[in-house]
Design an enzyme around this catalytic site. Structure first.
Site, PDB file in Angstrom:
ATOM      1  N   GLY A 196      -4.053 -23.955  99.402  1.00  0.00           N
ATOM      2  CA  GLY A 196      -4.719 -24.971  98.586  1.00  0.00           C
ATOM      3  C   GLY A 196      -6.171 -25.216  98.920  1.00  0.00           C
ATOM      4  N   GLU A 234      -8.449 -29.474 104.691  1.00  0.00           N
ATOM      5  CA  GLU A 234      -7.248 -29.734 103.876  1.00  0.00           C
ATOM      6  C   GLU A 234      -7.625 -29.905 102.412  1.00  0.00           C
ATOM      7  OE1 GLU A 234      -4.186 -29.766 103.675  1.00  0.00           O
ATOM      8  OE2 GLU A 234      -3.115 -30.673 105.340  1.00  0.00           O
ATOM      9  N   ASP A 235      -6.669 -29.602 101.546  1.00  0.00           N
ATOM     10  CA  ASP A 235      -6.908 -29.844 100.122  1.00  0.00           C
ATOM     11  C   ASP A 235      -6.577 -31.291  99.759  1.00  0.00           C
ATOM     12  OD1 ASP A 235      -4.188 -29.466 100.592  1.00  0.00           O
ATOM     13  OD2 ASP A 235      -3.865 -28.112  98.894  1.00  0.00           O
ATOM     14  N   ASP A 271      -1.093 -36.396 101.128  1.00  0.00           N
ATOM     15  CA  ASP A 271      -0.185 -37.192 100.291  1.00  0.00           C
ATOM     16  C   ASP A 271       0.649 -38.076 101.216  1.00  0.00           C
ATOM     17  OD1 ASP A 271       1.505 -38.097  98.305  1.00  0.00           O
ATOM     18  OD2 ASP A 271       2.418 -36.172  97.879  1.00  0.00           O
ATOM     19  N   GLY A 325       1.161 -37.431 104.293  1.00  0.00           N
ATOM     20  CA  GLY A 325       0.560 -37.323 105.625  1.00  0.00           C
ATOM     21  C   GLY A 325       1.383 -36.470 106.579  1.00  0.00           C
ATOM     22  N   THR A 362       2.285 -33.257 106.425  1.00  0.00           N
ATOM     23  CA  THR A 362       1.710 -31.940 106.701  1.00  0.00           C
ATOM     24  C   THR A 362       0.528 -32.060 107.659  1.00  0.00           C
ATOM     25  OG1 THR A 362       2.327 -31.254 104.478  1.00  0.00           O
ATOM     26  CG2 THR A 362       0.736 -29.878 105.616  1.00  0.00           C
ATOM     27  N   LYS A 396      -4.561 -39.105  98.791  1.00  0.00           N
ATOM     28  CA  LYS A 396      -3.664 -39.781  97.841  1.00  0.00           C
ATOM     29  C   LYS A 396      -2.809 -40.747  98.651  1.00  0.00           C
ATOM     30  CE  LYS A 396      -0.555 -37.125  95.663  1.00  0.00           C
ATOM     31  NZ  LYS A 396       0.008 -36.155  94.706  1.00  0.00           N
ATOM     32  N   PHE A 441      -0.078 -35.972  90.214  1.00  0.00           N
ATOM     33  CA  PHE A 441       0.065 -34.589  90.667  1.00  0.00           C
ATOM     34  C   PHE A 441      -1.109 -33.807  90.085  1.00  0.00           C
ATOM     35  CE2 PHE A 441       1.481 -30.232  90.841  1.00  0.00           C
ATOM     36  CZ  PHE A 441       1.977 -30.190  92.135  1.00  0.00           C
ATOM     37  N   ASP A 482      -2.242 -25.852  93.260  1.00  0.00           N
ATOM     38  CA  ASP A 482      -1.361 -25.158  92.321  1.00  0.00           C
ATOM     39  C   ASP A 482      -0.177 -26.013  91.894  1.00  0.00           C
ATOM     40  OD1 ASP A 482       0.079 -25.112  94.836  1.00  0.00           O
ATOM     41  OD2 ASP A 482       1.368 -23.598  93.941  1.00  0.00           O
ATOM     42  N   ARG A 538      -4.586 -22.546  90.249  1.00  0.00           N
ATOM     43  CA  ARG A 538      -5.530 -22.663  91.368  1.00  0.00           C
ATOM     44  C   ARG A 538      -6.962 -22.348  90.942  1.00  0.00           C
ATOM     45  NH1 ARG A 538      -2.576 -23.074  96.124  1.00  0.00           N
ATOM     46  NH2 ARG A 538      -0.663 -21.852  96.224  1.00  0.00           N
TER      47      ARG A 538
HETATM   48  P1  5GP Z   1       1.830 -34.206 102.419  1.00  0.00           P
HETATM   49  O1  5GP Z   1       2.812 -34.964 101.571  1.00  0.00           O
HETATM   50  O2  5GP Z   1       2.505 -33.593 103.600  1.00  0.00           O
HETATM   51  O3  5GP Z   1       0.631 -35.039 102.779  1.00  0.00           O
HETATM   52  O4  5GP Z   1       1.290 -33.015 101.515  1.00  0.00           O
HETATM   53  C1  5GP Z   1       1.929 -31.798 101.524  1.00  0.00           C
HETATM   54  C2  5GP Z   1       1.288 -30.805 100.644  1.00  0.00           C
HETATM   55  O5  5GP Z   1       1.729 -31.062  99.343  1.00  0.00           O
HETATM   56  C3  5GP Z   1      -0.229 -30.767 100.518  1.00  0.00           C
HETATM   57  O6  5GP Z   1      -0.866 -30.048 101.524  1.00  0.00           O
HETATM   58  C4  5GP Z   1      -0.366 -30.075  99.185  1.00  0.00           C
HETATM   59  O7  5GP Z   1      -0.287 -28.674  99.375  1.00  0.00           O
HETATM   60  C5  5GP Z   1       0.832 -30.570  98.441  1.00  0.00           C
HETATM   61  N1  5GP Z   1       0.477 -31.648  97.524  1.00  0.00           N
HETATM   62  C6  5GP Z   1       0.532 -32.969  97.699  1.00  0.00           C
HETATM   63  N2  5GP Z   1       0.128 -33.617  96.606  1.00  0.00           N
HETATM   64  C7  5GP Z   1      -0.192 -32.651  95.709  1.00  0.00           C
HETATM   65  C8  5GP Z   1      -0.707 -32.672  94.372  1.00  0.00           C
HETATM   66  O8  5GP Z   1      -0.971 -33.720  93.763  1.00  0.00           O
HETATM   67  N3  5GP Z   1      -0.922 -31.465  93.803  1.00  0.00           N
HETATM   68  C9  5GP Z   1      -0.666 -30.280  94.414  1.00  0.00           C
HETATM   69  N4  5GP Z   1      -0.920 -29.165  93.742  1.00  0.00           N
HETATM   70  N5  5GP Z   1      -0.191 -30.224  95.677  1.00  0.00           N
HETATM   71  C10 5GP Z   1       0.041 -31.398  96.301  1.00  0.00           C
END
Ligand code: 5GP
Length: 180
Positions: free
Chosen positions: A48, A103-104, A107, A109, A111, A135, A156, A163, A169
């Site tokens: 990402g 990081e991209d 969400d 947290g 990851t 987010k 999302f 993606d 992407r």
């Molecule tokens: P986490 O919930 O662990 O913070 O995020 C996990 C992963 O989910 C992120 O690194 C990202 O790859 C994916 N992710 C979270 N929110 C979104 C979103 O709104 N769109 C996309 N494409 N991926 C997301």
């Protein structure tokens, strides 16, 4: 349908706005490393962050080296499971290096906190994090964000490297995907 066609949804952040913000982020990162002895090691979180890393590194004036790391945390679905698995580790030692995780989106947290702990075990000299998107609505694990591009609502999003099931992407803008 051509792969460059936009998904059903709407543009959340246009490419020109992203480009301006990336330059601002690069200036902030440059300022944070005024006397860096060795190149800043960027750790791009695949896949990402690929496009964000490409743009960010070219806007930085501080010397950089680029490494990549890959984790699996989403399994192509829209809801995180909470499980994070290392798919590919960095390719070279981070010991005593100034490291910036790129990081991209953050969400829940989960990851990012996994990545922090993992990279910290490599014993870097310093460890910071830049994310294009924050987010916070669904955060379950608090993480320290040193540099943040945009704080967004609970959408999302796809495009600019992000993606849905490996699509979208390459879209230059960031889109809110309303109906995957
Ligand atoms: P986490 O919930 O662990 O913070 O995020 C996990 C992963 O989910 C992120 O690194 C990202 O790859 C994916 N992710 C979270 N929110 C979104 C979103 O709104 N769109 C996309 N494409 N991926 C997301």
């Amino acid at each position: 349908m051509r792969s460059s066609a936009p998904p059903r949804g709407r543009v959340l952040i246009a490419a020109a706005i992203i480009a301006t913000r990336v330059r601002e982020l690069a200036a902030a990162v440059d300022a944070a490393y005024p006397d860096i002895a060795r190149p800043l090691r960027l750790v791009c979180v695949l896949k990402g962050s690929l496009i964000f890393t490409a743009d960010l590194c070219r806007a930085l004036t501080v010397p950089v080296e680029i490494d990549t790391i890959a984790v699996r945390s989403y399994n192509g679905a829209e809801q995180p499971t909470g499980d994070v698995e290392l798919v590919k580790d960095v390719g070279s030692s981070l010991r005593d290096r100034d490291v910036l995780i790129v990081e991209d989106i953050i969400d829940t947290g989960l990851t990012t906190s996994f990545l922090y702990e993992h990279v910290a075990r490599h014993q870097p000299r310093s460890l910071r994090l830049v994310t294009l998107l924050d987010k916070p609505a669904r955060r379950v694990r608090q993480v320290r964000i040193d540099f943040c591009g945009f704080v967004i609502d609970d959408h999302f999003v796809v495009g600019y490297g992000l993606d849905h099931a490996e699509r979208w992407r390459s879209l230059p803008d960031l889109w809110v995907m309303e109906s995957p």
